[in-house]
Design a protein around this motif. Structure first.
Motif, PDB file in Angstrom:
ATOM      1  N   ARG A   1      23.213 -29.313 -63.920  1.00 24.07           N
ATOM      2  CA  ARG A   1      23.876 -28.244 -63.560  1.00 24.07           C
ATOM      3  C   ARG A   1      23.589 -26.870 -64.456  1.00 24.07           C
ATOM      4  O   ARG A   1      23.864 -27.196 -65.718  1.00 24.07           O
ATOM      5  N   PRO A   2      23.283 -25.817 -64.041  1.00 24.98           N
ATOM      6  CA  PRO A   2      22.940 -25.623 -62.497  1.00 24.98           C
ATOM      7  C   PRO A   2      21.729 -26.236 -62.193  1.00 24.98           C
ATOM      8  O   PRO A   2      20.727 -26.625 -62.881  1.00 24.98           O
ATOM      9  N   THR A   3      21.553 -26.502 -61.117  1.00 24.19           N
ATOM     10  CA  THR A   3      20.574 -27.372 -60.274  1.00 24.19           C
ATOM     11  C   THR A   3      19.160 -26.452 -60.410  1.00 24.19           C
ATOM     12  O   THR A   3      19.247 -25.188 -60.354  1.00 24.19           O
ATOM     13  N   LEU A   4      18.024 -27.095 -60.127  1.00 24.27           N
ATOM     14  CA  LEU A   4      16.565 -26.379 -59.940  1.00 24.27           C
ATOM     15  C   LEU A   4      16.662 -25.534 -58.784  1.00 24.27           C
ATOM     16  O   LEU A   4      16.080 -24.453 -58.988  1.00 24.27           O
ATOM     17  N   ARG A   5      17.531 -25.806 -57.820  1.00 26.74           N
ATOM     18  CA  ARG A   5      17.353 -25.034 -56.740  1.00 26.74           C
ATOM     19  C   ARG A   5      18.027 -23.662 -56.916  1.00 26.74           C
ATOM     20  O   ARG A   5      17.803 -22.839 -56.328  1.00 26.74           O
TER      21      ARG A   5
ATOM     22  N   TYR B   1      16.937 -19.871 -56.861  1.00 26.66           N
ATOM     23  CA  TYR B   1      17.838 -18.952 -56.082  1.00 26.66           C
ATOM     24  C   TYR B   1      18.198 -17.546 -57.185  1.00 26.66           C
ATOM     25  O   TYR B   1      17.997 -16.356 -56.604  1.00 26.66           O
ATOM     26  N   ILE B   2      18.521 -17.905 -58.217  1.00 24.83           N
ATOM     27  CA  ILE B   2      18.921 -16.727 -59.369  1.00 24.83           C
ATOM     28  C   ILE B   2      17.409 -15.925 -59.456  1.00 24.83           C
ATOM     29  O   ILE B   2      17.606 -14.751 -59.451  1.00 24.83           O
ATOM     30  N   VAL B   3      16.364 -16.571 -59.787  1.00 24.55           N
ATOM     31  CA  VAL B   3      15.289 -15.896 -60.148  1.00 24.55           C
ATOM     32  C   VAL B   3      14.491 -14.897 -58.570  1.00 24.55           C
ATOM     33  O   VAL B   3      14.078 -14.000 -58.725  1.00 24.55           O
TER      34      VAL B   3
ATOM     35  N   ALA C   1      26.737 -21.673 -59.742  1.00 27.37           N
ATOM     36  CA  ALA C   1      25.926 -21.739 -60.900  1.00 27.37           C
ATOM     37  C   ALA C   1      26.576 -20.792 -62.138  1.00 27.37           C
ATOM     38  O   ALA C   1      26.669 -21.026 -63.295  1.00 27.37           O
ATOM     39  N   GLU C   2      27.076 -19.749 -61.603  1.00 21.87           N
ATOM     40  CA  GLU C   2      27.862 -18.824 -62.509  1.00 21.87           C
ATOM     41  C   GLU C   2      29.366 -19.387 -63.090  1.00 21.87           C
ATOM     42  O   GLU C   2      29.513 -19.335 -64.426  1.00 21.87           O
ATOM     43  N   ARG C   3      29.786 -20.276 -62.170  1.00 22.29           N
ATOM     44  CA  ARG C   3      30.901 -20.995 -62.681  1.00 22.29           C
ATOM     45  C   ARG C   3      30.633 -22.006 -63.692  1.00 22.29           C
ATOM     46  O   ARG C   3      31.306 -22.233 -64.851  1.00 22.29           O
ATOM     47  N   GLU C   4      29.255 -22.832 -63.518  1.00 27.61           N
ATOM     48  CA  GLU C   4      28.840 -23.683 -64.449  1.00 27.61           C
ATOM     49  C   GLU C   4      28.507 -23.186 -65.723  1.00 27.61           C
ATOM     50  O   GLU C   4      28.770 -23.924 -66.844  1.00 27.61           O
ATOM     51  N   LEU C   5      27.842 -21.862 -65.999  1.00 29.02           N
ATOM     52  CA  LEU C   5      27.642 -21.511 -66.919  1.00 29.02           C
ATOM     53  C   LEU C   5      28.703 -20.612 -67.629  1.00 29.02           C
ATOM     54  O   LEU C   5      28.532 -19.986 -68.716  1.00 29.02           O
ATOM     55  N   GLY C   6      29.638 -20.302 -66.869  1.00 28.36           N
ATOM     56  CA  GLY C   6      30.737 -19.655 -67.447  1.00 28.36           C
ATOM     57  C   GLY C   6      30.507 -18.115 -67.530  1.00 28.36           C
ATOM     58  O   GLY C   6      30.983 -17.405 -68.566  1.00 28.36           O
ATOM     59  N   ALA C   7      29.562 -17.541 -66.705  1.00 29.12           N
ATOM     60  CA  ALA C   7      28.996 -16.154 -66.903  1.00 29.12           C
ATOM     61  C   ALA C   7      28.877 -15.523 -65.751  1.00 29.12           C
ATOM     62  O   ALA C   7      28.124 -16.207 -64.886  1.00 29.12           O
TER      63      ALA C   7
ATOM     64  N   ARG D   1      14.970 -17.832 -68.931  1.00 28.83           N
ATOM     65  CA  ARG D   1      14.971 -18.937 -69.201  1.00 28.83           C
ATOM     66  C   ARG D   1      14.708 -19.634 -67.998  1.00 28.83           C
ATOM     67  O   ARG D   1      13.974 -20.689 -67.863  1.00 28.83           O
ATOM     68  N   ALA D   2      15.188 -19.358 -66.889  1.00 27.79           N
ATOM     69  CA  ALA D   2      15.212 -19.933 -65.506  1.00 27.79           C
ATOM     70  C   ALA D   2      13.652 -20.054 -65.215  1.00 27.79           C
ATOM     71  O   ALA D   2      13.102 -20.978 -64.638  1.00 27.79           O
ATOM     72  N   GLN D   3      13.136 -18.784 -65.359  1.00 28.55           N
ATOM     73  CA  GLN D   3      11.638 -18.876 -64.825  1.00 28.55           C
ATOM     74  C   GLN D   3      10.978 -19.747 -65.650  1.00 28.55           C
ATOM     75  O   GLN D   3       9.937 -20.317 -65.445  1.00 28.55           O
ATOM     76  N   ASN D   4      10.980 -19.895 -67.095  1.00 36.72           N
ATOM     77  CA  ASN D   4      10.311 -20.628 -67.839  1.00 36.72           C
ATOM     78  C   ASN D   4      10.482 -22.415 -67.429  1.00 36.72           C
ATOM     79  O   ASN D   4       9.611 -23.048 -67.498  1.00 36.72           O
ATOM     80  N   ILE D   5      11.716 -22.491 -67.155  1.00 37.99           N
ATOM     81  CA  ILE D   5      12.290 -23.951 -66.659  1.00 37.99           C
ATOM     82  C   ILE D   5      11.406 -24.189 -65.329  1.00 37.99           C
ATOM     83  O   ILE D   5      10.693 -25.385 -65.332  1.00 37.99           O
ATOM     84  N   LEU D   6      11.290 -23.232 -64.477  1.00 38.68           N
ATOM     85  CA  LEU D   6      10.512 -23.605 -63.148  1.00 38.68           C
ATOM     86  C   LEU D   6       9.009 -23.624 -63.163  1.00 38.68           C
ATOM     87  O   LEU D   6       8.338 -24.427 -62.630  1.00 38.68           O
TER      88      LEU D   6
END
Length: 310
Positions: A11-15, A19-21, A50-56, A78-83
């Protein structure tokens, strides 16, 4: 006996990262939802989770657009790099198809049609399962696309993309195109700076590096860039030059397609030190070399050599 319970659900999930990207790239929840083929309430709910999980908070929302917060900008990067890493992982276990089976390649419109056809064919022969999706865009939009992760690699002028890793392809000279009744059409050799004094220069709009080069050339030669016409393509500039509206400055790859044809313009090389531009294959500086980068650069450099560029 004691047991350690591990939560394997990331969490957050890849999906959610996807969505964020996508929201960051498109700037609108509605458009992102349509692109992702989900409902807008579902998309909003997933990003809120995802915002709740990240706290931001990741995005500032308004009626007009969606903008990333400072924290959101870092999360998006960072999400772009992970994907991208996940795409590489999938490629590694699915027969080694690079770029996860899909290469998103951005290129200047003044380069793409004249350099890429045989390159794409060569890549397809080497990797039949790799889809090469080519986007022709202005210098400015190529920079935005690479930074946002919308494009994997771009072919452009390296000075316009400072935070990149660069593979030099070639240095492209510039040529001039003039109407058949223009005095410059009577000779065939290189055109020198003094011959362009007082002339009107035609060029693309200012989102393109070529436009900035032409403005500098006009200044050095004592010429003037037209304030009545900005072209959207090299063909349109050539046709305006044919009408006598001014002289068109053309990249070498384009000029070579037309110089021996009996067209409405005469095309000559420029003998001016600054009349050239460097072209490179560019990737994000933060990326490790993706699987297949050698294939892409090798195909490009082979084509560059066959065209006699250096």
């Amino acid at each position: 006996m004691s047991y350690i319970v591990i939560d394997y659900l990331m969490r957050p999930t890849l999906r959610q990262l996807e969505y964020i990207v996508t929201v960051a790239r498109l700037g609108r929840f509605g458009l992102a939802a349509e692109t992702l083929n989900v409902s807008q309430p579902s998309l909003s709910a997933q990003i809120a989770e995802a915002e709740r999980e990240l706290g931001a908070r990741l995005f500032e929302r308004s009626r007009a657009s969606v903008q990333p917060t400072a924290t959101g900008t870092e999360v998006i990067r960072r999400a772009q790099n992970i994907l991208r890493e996940v795409e590489d992982l999938r490629a590694a276990v699915s027969g080694g198809v690079p770029f996860g089976g899909r290469l998103r390649l951005g290129v200047l419109p003044s380069i793409g049609p004249y350099l890429l056809p045989r390159v794409v064919a060569a890549i397809h022969r080497a990797q039949p399962d790799l889809r090469v999706i080519v986007r022709e865009e202005s210098t400015q939009h190529l920079e935005q696309g690479l930074t946002a992760g919308r494009l994997d690699l771009i072919i452009s002028t390296p000075e316009d993309h400072p935070n990149t890793r660069q593979t030099r392809l070639f240095n492209e000279k510039l040529w001039v195109a003039v109407a058949r009744d223009d005095p410059l059409s009577q000779a065939t050799g290189p055109v020198r700076a003094e011959s362009l004094s007082g002339r009107i220069f035609l060029t693309l709009d200012r989102r393109h590096r070529l436009s900035r080069i032409v403005y500098a050339l006009a200044s050095d030669c004592g010429g003037i860039v037209s304030d009545e016409y900005e072209g959207t393509s090299l063909d349109s500039i050539r046709l305006m030059a044919a009408s006598g509206a001014g002289i068109a400055i053309m990249p070498e790859l384009y000029a070579m397609q037309h110089k021996d044809r009996k067209t409405e313009v005469a095309i000559r090389p420029l003998a001016i030190a600054a009349a050239n531009r460097n072209i490179s294959l560019l990737q994000r500086a933060s990326d490790s070399d993706p699987t297949g980068l050698d294939l892409i650069s090798g195909a490009l450099l082979s084509e560059v050599k066959s065209l006699g560029l250096s």
